[in-house]
Design a protein around this motif. Structure first.
Motif, PDB file in Angstrom:
ATOM      1  N   ILE A  46       0.984  -1.208   0.138  1.00 49.91           N
ATOM      2  CA  ILE A  46       0.037  -0.257  -0.110  1.00 49.91           C
ATOM      3  C   ILE A  46       0.852   1.154   0.085  1.00 49.91           C
ATOM      4  CG2 ILE A  46      -0.083   0.138   2.578  1.00 49.91           C
ATOM      5  CD1 ILE A  46      -3.144   0.974   2.079  1.00 49.91           C
ATOM      6  N   PHE A  48       0.984   5.809  -0.832  1.00 48.92           N
ATOM      7  CA  PHE A  48       0.306   7.166  -0.923  1.00 48.92           C
ATOM      8  C   PHE A  48       1.143   7.941  -2.100  1.00 48.92           C
ATOM      9  CE2 PHE A  48      -0.975   5.124   3.024  1.00 48.92           C
ATOM     10  CZ  PHE A  48      -2.216   5.333   3.213  1.00 48.92           C
ATOM     11  N   GLU A  58      -4.814   7.363  -1.815  1.00 52.95           N
ATOM     12  CA  GLU A  58      -4.244   6.159  -1.577  1.00 52.95           C
ATOM     13  C   GLU A  58      -4.343   5.102  -2.405  1.00 52.95           C
ATOM     14  OE1 GLU A  58      -5.396   2.728   1.790  1.00 52.95           O
ATOM     15  OE2 GLU A  58      -6.611   4.726   1.803  1.00 52.95           O
ATOM     16  N   LYS A  60      -4.009   1.135  -3.734  1.00 47.74           N
ATOM     17  CA  LYS A  60      -4.291  -0.391  -3.281  1.00 47.74           C
ATOM     18  C   LYS A  60      -3.689  -1.283  -4.608  1.00 47.74           C
ATOM     19  CE  LYS A  60      -8.128   0.882  -0.304  1.00 47.74           C
ATOM     20  NZ  LYS A  60      -9.593   0.387  -0.021  1.00 47.74           N
ATOM     21  N   LYS A  78       3.719   6.121   3.651  1.00 50.76           N
ATOM     22  CA  LYS A  78       2.782   6.847   4.729  1.00 50.76           C
ATOM     23  C   LYS A  78       3.060   8.181   4.424  1.00 50.76           C
ATOM     24  CE  LYS A  78       2.031   3.112   8.405  1.00 50.76           C
ATOM     25  NZ  LYS A  78       2.141   2.998   9.787  1.00 50.76           N
TER      26      LYS A  78
END
Length: 303
Positions: A46, A48, A58, A60, A78
């Motif tokens: 994951i 960002f 975000e 995925k 993050k």
């Protein structure tokens, strides 16, 4: 050939793909403003991404983000991570000292960019949004994007005979898939993207692009698309941002620049190839649009 394919051929689309990036948390990369159009596809984990004056996005697994205008952006596991400038990150990899290694949660990304010819100016490119987020697709009818992306990842991961050629072609295919999928997913698509998605206006574009030498009129274009003259004119201008004849003139100039750059035809022959029987009229319009006469443009390119 359909309208989008003709445009991409004229603007000399070229896809480039970077090495696979395997990143262990914590990590963050700062990408500067660039003249090319970048894309990122998240293969694992994951992450960002953010461009200026836009919310954090975000990603995925399976998502793809396209930054059409080469805006500066950061990408990290993050928000709030310390960011390393991308040139520094690339240099460390080339020196055999990769950054962001370890046993923490791993993110795998495949990135790249699209290039267009230096002389390619087209409203399609100008009308692309600042950022395009293509969300993971599970529907059967969208499997082509997933399959192409997986094949791209395999070729990037394992260098085999012909991989460079395959990767380049796959990247160009993915560009088209990005545009198609964005039109299906986005609620805010506007401008030239909608023109491409409109069967009748797209047909009008196709006619002009494939035969710029013809003496097109609004009436003949409207008739060919099955629309009234007024409806065709109004819808075309609303979606494309130019009148039909204005677009035709700009397309002729784009094709003329291409011909002047690669051919030896004299100026009168080039003029006829893009719809001008008068060399003087062609010279006048070409200079008005480019600031140079056709002869000077060709001479400057060759120098």
């Amino acid at each position: 050939m359909d309208a989008l394919s003709t445009i991409l051929d004229a603007v000399h689309l070229k896809g480039m793909v970077y090495e696979k990036a395997a990143l262990s948390a914590p990590w963050g990369i700062d990408v500067p403003q660039d003249g090319n159009s970048q894309f990122w596809r998240l293969e694992k984990g994951i992450c960002f991404l953010k461009i200026p004056d836009a919310p954090v996005v975000e990603m995925k697994e399976g998502d793809l983000i396209f930054v059409p205008h080469g805006s500066a952006h950061w990408i990290a596991d993050k928000p709030g991570r310390r960011l390393v400038p991308s040139p520094k990150y690339v240099a460390s990899r080339r020196e055999g000292k990769p950054m962001f290694t370890g046993n923490a949660a791993e993110t795998i990304l495949v990135g790249g960019h699209f290039e267009f010819g230096a002389q390619s100016v087209h409203p399609f490119l100008n009308d692309l949004p600042k950022i395009m987020h293509i969300r993971v697709l599970k529907q059967e009818q969208h499997s082509w994007l997933q399959q192409s992306s997986r094949l791209l990842y395999e070729e990037v991961s394992k260098e085999r005979p012909g991989s460079k050629m395959i990767v380049s072609r796959l990247a160009e295919m993915i560009f088209v898939y990005i545009i198609r999928t964005y039109l299906e997913q986005a609620d805010d698509a506007a401008g030239f993207l909608l023109a491409l998605n409109d069967d009748r206006i797209s047909k009008g574009l196709k006619l002009m692009q494939e035969a710029p030498e013809k003496e097109w009129t609004i009436q003949s274009l409207a008739k060919s698309t099955g629309m009234s003259r007024t409806l065709f004119f109004n819808e075309f201008k609303k979606l494309v941002g130019q009148t039909p004849i204005g677009y035709l003139t700009n397309w002729r100039m784009l094709k003329a620049k291409e011909i002047l750059a690669v051919s030896k035809e004299n100026i009168s022959e080039v003029a006829a190839m893009v719809g001008y029987q008068s060399e003087a009229a062609f010279n006048r319009i070409f200079k008005q649009k480019t600031g140079q006469t056709p002869a000077l443009y060709r001479s400057t390119l060759r120098k």
